[in-house]
Design a protein around this motif. Structure first.
Motif, PDB file in Angstrom:
ATOM      1  N   THR A 187       0.828  -1.205   0.000  1.00 25.29           N
ATOM      2  CA  THR A 187       0.000   0.000   0.000  1.00 25.29           C
ATOM      3  C   THR A 187       0.862   1.256   0.000  1.00 25.29           C
ATOM      4  OG1 THR A 187      -0.161  -0.005   2.416  1.00 25.29           O
ATOM      5  CG2 THR A 187      -1.889  -1.158   1.187  1.00 25.29           C
ATOM      6  N   LEU A 188       0.208   2.358  -0.321  1.00 25.50           N
ATOM      7  CA  LEU A 188       0.874   3.653  -0.469  1.00 25.50           C
ATOM      8  C   LEU A 188      -0.099   4.727  -0.005  1.00 25.50           C
ATOM      9  CD1 LEU A 188       3.353   5.191  -1.823  1.00 25.50           C
ATOM     10  CD2 LEU A 188       1.912   5.313  -3.873  1.00 25.50           C
ATOM     11  N   GLY A 189       0.432   5.800   0.520  1.00 25.30           N
ATOM     12  CA  GLY A 189      -0.427   6.901   0.935  1.00 25.30           C
ATOM     13  C   GLY A 189       0.289   8.226   0.785  1.00 25.30           C
ATOM     14  N   VAL A 190      -0.485   9.308   0.824  1.00 22.73           N
ATOM     15  CA  VAL A 190       0.097  10.638   0.746  1.00 22.73           C
ATOM     16  C   VAL A 190      -0.743  11.584   1.599  1.00 22.73           C
ATOM     17  CG1 VAL A 190      -1.203  11.404  -1.290  1.00 22.73           C
ATOM     18  CG2 VAL A 190       1.041  12.393  -0.818  1.00 22.73           C
ATOM     19  N   GLU A 191      -0.084  12.526   2.245  1.00 27.21           N
ATOM     20  CA  GLU A 191      -0.748  13.586   2.991  1.00 27.21           C
ATOM     21  C   GLU A 191      -0.282  14.903   2.384  1.00 27.21           C
ATOM     22  OE1 GLU A 191       0.218  12.970   7.092  1.00 27.21           O
ATOM     23  OE2 GLU A 191      -0.313  10.847   7.017  1.00 27.21           O
TER      24      GLU A 191
ATOM     25  N   ALA B 247      -3.723   3.119  -0.285  1.00 20.44           N
ATOM     26  CA  ALA B 247      -4.087   2.757  -1.650  1.00 20.44           C
ATOM     27  C   ALA B 247      -3.303   1.533  -2.102  1.00 20.44           C
ATOM     28  CB  ALA B 247      -3.823   3.931  -2.596  1.00 20.44           C
ATOM     29  N   ALA B 248      -3.922   0.724  -2.944  1.00 16.80           N
ATOM     30  CA  ALA B 248      -3.279  -0.495  -3.417  1.00 16.80           C
ATOM     31  C   ALA B 248      -2.288  -0.245  -4.543  1.00 16.80           C
ATOM     32  CB  ALA B 248      -4.339  -1.499  -3.868  1.00 16.80           C
ATOM     33  N   SER B 249      -2.284   0.973  -5.093  1.00 22.76           N
ATOM     34  CA  SER B 249      -1.362   1.282  -6.184  1.00 22.76           C
ATOM     35  C   SER B 249      -1.125   2.784  -6.228  1.00 22.76           C
ATOM     36  CB  SER B 249      -1.937   0.821  -7.531  1.00 22.76           C
ATOM     37  OG  SER B 249      -3.068   1.614  -7.878  1.00 22.76           O
TER      38      SER B 249
ATOM     39  N   TRP C 273       2.138  17.971  -6.308  1.00 27.78           N
ATOM     40  CA  TRP C 273       2.357  16.949  -5.277  1.00 27.78           C
ATOM     41  C   TRP C 273       2.508  15.553  -5.861  1.00 27.78           C
ATOM     42  CZ3 TRP C 273      -1.371  13.098  -5.120  1.00 27.78           C
ATOM     43  CH2 TRP C 273      -2.549  13.367  -5.813  1.00 27.78           C
ATOM     44  N   ILE C 274       2.027  15.332  -7.088  1.00 30.14           N
ATOM     45  CA  ILE C 274       2.072  13.991  -7.674  1.00 30.14           C
ATOM     46  C   ILE C 274       3.503  13.566  -7.969  1.00 30.14           C
ATOM     47  CG2 ILE C 274       1.392  12.620  -9.692  1.00 30.14           C
ATOM     48  CD1 ILE C 274      -1.193  14.238  -9.804  1.00 30.14           C
ATOM     49  N   VAL C 275       4.371  14.510  -8.339  1.00 32.61           N
ATOM     50  CA  VAL C 275       5.750  14.147  -8.696  1.00 32.61           C
ATOM     51  C   VAL C 275       6.500  13.566  -7.502  1.00 32.61           C
ATOM     52  CG1 VAL C 275       7.966  14.997  -9.542  1.00 32.61           C
ATOM     53  CG2 VAL C 275       5.831  15.723 -10.651  1.00 32.61           C
ATOM     54  N   PRO C 276       6.551  14.221  -6.334  1.00 30.24           N
ATOM     55  CA  PRO C 276       7.244  13.584  -5.207  1.00 30.24           C
ATOM     56  C   PRO C 276       6.613  12.273  -4.773  1.00 30.24           C
ATOM     57  CG  PRO C 276       6.151  15.610  -4.499  1.00 30.24           C
ATOM     58  CD  PRO C 276       6.130  15.596  -5.993  1.00 30.24           C
ATOM     59  N   LEU C 277       5.287  12.179  -4.880  1.00 29.47           N
ATOM     60  CA  LEU C 277       4.635  10.908  -4.551  1.00 29.47           C
ATOM     61  C   LEU C 277       5.102   9.812  -5.493  1.00 29.47           C
ATOM     62  CD1 LEU C 277       2.459   9.103  -3.216  1.00 29.47           C
ATOM     63  CD2 LEU C 277       0.822  10.042  -4.876  1.00 29.47           C
ATOM     64  N   ALA C 278       5.092  10.083  -6.793  1.00 30.38           N
ATOM     65  CA  ALA C 278       5.458   9.063  -7.780  1.00 30.38           C
ATOM     66  C   ALA C 278       6.932   8.676  -7.659  1.00 30.38           C
ATOM     67  CB  ALA C 278       5.153   9.581  -9.184  1.00 30.38           C
TER      68      ALA C 278
ATOM     69  N   LEU D  31       8.419   3.751 -13.212  1.00 27.87           N
ATOM     70  CA  LEU D  31       7.007   4.118 -13.100  1.00 27.87           C
ATOM     71  C   LEU D  31       6.075   3.301 -13.998  1.00 27.87           C
ATOM     72  CD1 LEU D  31       7.272   7.972 -12.589  1.00 27.87           C
ATOM     73  CD2 LEU D  31       6.340   6.275 -10.993  1.00 27.87           C
ATOM     74  N   PRO D  32       6.429   3.030 -15.263  1.00 27.22           N
ATOM     75  CA  PRO D  32       5.538   2.165 -16.053  1.00 27.22           C
ATOM     76  C   PRO D  32       5.353   0.783 -15.429  1.00 27.22           C
ATOM     77  CG  PRO D  32       7.056   3.346 -17.489  1.00 27.22           C
ATOM     78  CD  PRO D  32       7.536   3.576 -16.102  1.00 27.22           C
ATOM     79  N   ARG D  33       6.387   0.281 -14.768  1.00 28.52           N
ATOM     80  CA  ARG D  33       6.266  -1.028 -14.116  1.00 28.52           C
ATOM     81  C   ARG D  33       5.303  -0.963 -12.931  1.00 28.52           C
ATOM     82  NH1 ARG D  33      12.056  -0.995 -15.096  1.00 28.52           N
ATOM     83  NH2 ARG D  33      12.529  -0.488 -12.923  1.00 28.52           N
ATOM     84  N   LEU D  34       5.111   0.216 -12.356  1.00 30.47           N
ATOM     85  CA  LEU D  34       4.180   0.390 -11.241  1.00 30.47           C
ATOM     86  C   LEU D  34       2.786   0.768 -11.723  1.00 30.47           C
ATOM     87  CD1 LEU D  34       6.352   2.323  -8.617  1.00 30.47           C
ATOM     88  CD2 LEU D  34       5.886  -0.130  -8.732  1.00 30.47           C
TER      89      LEU D  34
END
Length: 438
Positions: A39-43, A94-96, A317-322, A387-390
């Motif tokens: 799992t993964l999460g972001v605040e 999140a599962a992904s 915020w999506i870039v540091p998360l990814a 990232l494509p592998r994820l």
């Protein structure tokens, strides 16, 4: 700072005092939950500002009215309000990567639409560049926190009331050794953390003036003290190291059923379990104590990476998360990151983050530091390939690629963009004054 903010209520659990040995066992068990990373999460934290004139402060009355409306809006991510009125969304596990991105993106669109009706918007920056810290929430927790942090100077109020971040949450990893194992992920988080500070630094201004630091937010975290915002050295066994740190960290407050909470000075949780004064500590007190520790990597069953400044733009915020997800959860990228940050460990001098030379250089210089720049290029390139592998969509891959090209490859971070804008404004102002004189 997504922490438990509830008052102690009846505090009936106080009847069951915990011993020093019980605290150590509890911390080892509840702060690290191992298994395959799934799992993964972001605040995401945001400053709230006037849409038409962002430099003007929003009155407490307008904030309260806007937040009252938001509390009645259905969101999948819990919404909390920080002491200075900052808004935070905390994704469910999140599962992904894309599930996490989709949930938070949808919630943010809803939040922005509600705020826009009141003429308000969200600002992604690590520290308010215009206004002095001003507390919005008046609760016993924050009264006690302010009193405690004031003992180390003004940095605590800046941290509480004027800062914002992107916090990425990854699973603790396998019990067994390896790139996805707990010990290596714990070590990687503390070494890679300095790279993330430098690459995403976005708080160079306070009171409209440059501070000399790319991440002034990170500077303020170091200034509130190692006991409150520090971490144990990342070598060795994480469970034992963190348990010692929890026991030897100062107690922020002793909660009461009514009236102001006691703010002891210099009392560690270890000493509290031994002295039983001003009253015996309980399991509830331990749980609360854990929420008052703000290390750059906080174990909460998972690992919470807290060192990234809030980012500009609706989707910044999506870039540091990814990037963080790729470097922790893709084995090839994790190995590349591990090798890239190995040379940086010597500069950390085995001192706790963020109170070591490596982290201070990252906060002050960003990616103008040659070693941090080299490590960042390697890490971002590895993340981009992973990232494509994820299962990342082309839009997310393109956003990371654009960030790598615009910032990382050039040794820049968002703070440099802010400083460039300030210099441009100064030049335009000087030109205007010259025209008036002539």
């Amino acid at each position: 700072m997504s922490d438990s903010k509830s008052d102690c209520g009846d505090c009936t659990e106080r009847r069951d005092a915990v011993t020093e040995a019980e605290v150590e066992a509890l911390v080892r068990g509840i702060c690290f939950k191992t298994g395959p990373p799934r799992t993964l999460g972001v605040e995401v934290e945001w400053l709230v500002h006037e849409l038409r004139q962002p430099q003007l402060p929003v009155t407490p009355e307008r904030l309260e009215a806007a937040y009252a409306t938001l509390r009645n809006v259905p969101l999948r991510s819990p919404l909390t309000i920080e002491p200075g009125g900052q808004l935070e969304l905390s994704s469910p596990p999140a599962a992904s990567l894309m599930e996490c991105v989709d949930i938070v993106s949808a919630d943010l669109r809803t939040v922005r639409a509600v705020l826009a009706k009141d003429g308000l918007g969200l600002l992604g920056v690590g520290h308010d560049p215009w206004r002095e810290p001003r507390r919005f929430l008046r609760e016993p927790r924050y009264d006690a926190m302010e009193a405690c942090l004031d003992r180390t100077g003004p940095a605590g109020r800046h941290m509480m009331c004027a800062s914002a971040s992107v916090q990425v949450c990854v699973d603790a990893g396998h019990e067994e050794p390896g790139v996805l194992g707990l010990e290596q992920r714990w070590w990687l988080a503390h070494q890679l953390g300095a790279v993330l500070v430098a690459a995403f630094a976005n708080s160079p201004l306070v009171g409209r003036r440059p501070t000399g630091w790319r991440s002034t937010r990170q500077l303020h975290w170091t200034e509130i003290g190692a006991g409150r915002a520090g971490a144990p050295p990342p070598d060795g066994a994480p469970r034992a190291a963190w348990a010692r740190h929890v026991l030897d960290s100062p107690v922020m407050c002793v909660r009461r059923d009514s009236g102001p909470w006691t703010v002891p000075e210099g009392l560690t949780f270890r000493e509290w379990t031994r002295s039983h004064a001003p009253r015996p500590p309980t399991r509830a007190d331990l749980d609360y104590h854990l929420t008052t520790l703000f290390p750059p990597v906080r174990p909460r069953g998972h690992l919470e990476l807290r060192m990234i400044d809030a980012q500009p733009g609706d989707d910044g915020w999506i870039v540091p998360l990814a990037v963080t997800a790729a470097l922790f959860d893709d084995p090839e990228a994790a190995e590349a990151a591990h090798q890239a940050v190995k040379p940086l460990a010597e500069r950390a001098m085995n001192l706790p983050a963020p109170h070591n030379p490596l982290w201070r250089d990252a906060a002050r210089h960003g990616l103008t530091d040659p070693e941090l720049h080299e490590a960042a290029v390697t890490c971002f390139s590895a993340a981009l390939q992973a990232l494509p592998r994820l299962g990342a969509t082309p839009a997310v891959v393109d956003a990371v690629a654009a960030y790598l090209d615009r910032h990382v490859a050039r040794g820049r971070c968002p703070a440099d963009d802010l400083l460039d804008s300030l210099c441009g404004a100064d030049r335009r102002a000087a030109h205007g004054r010259k025209d008036i004189r002539t």
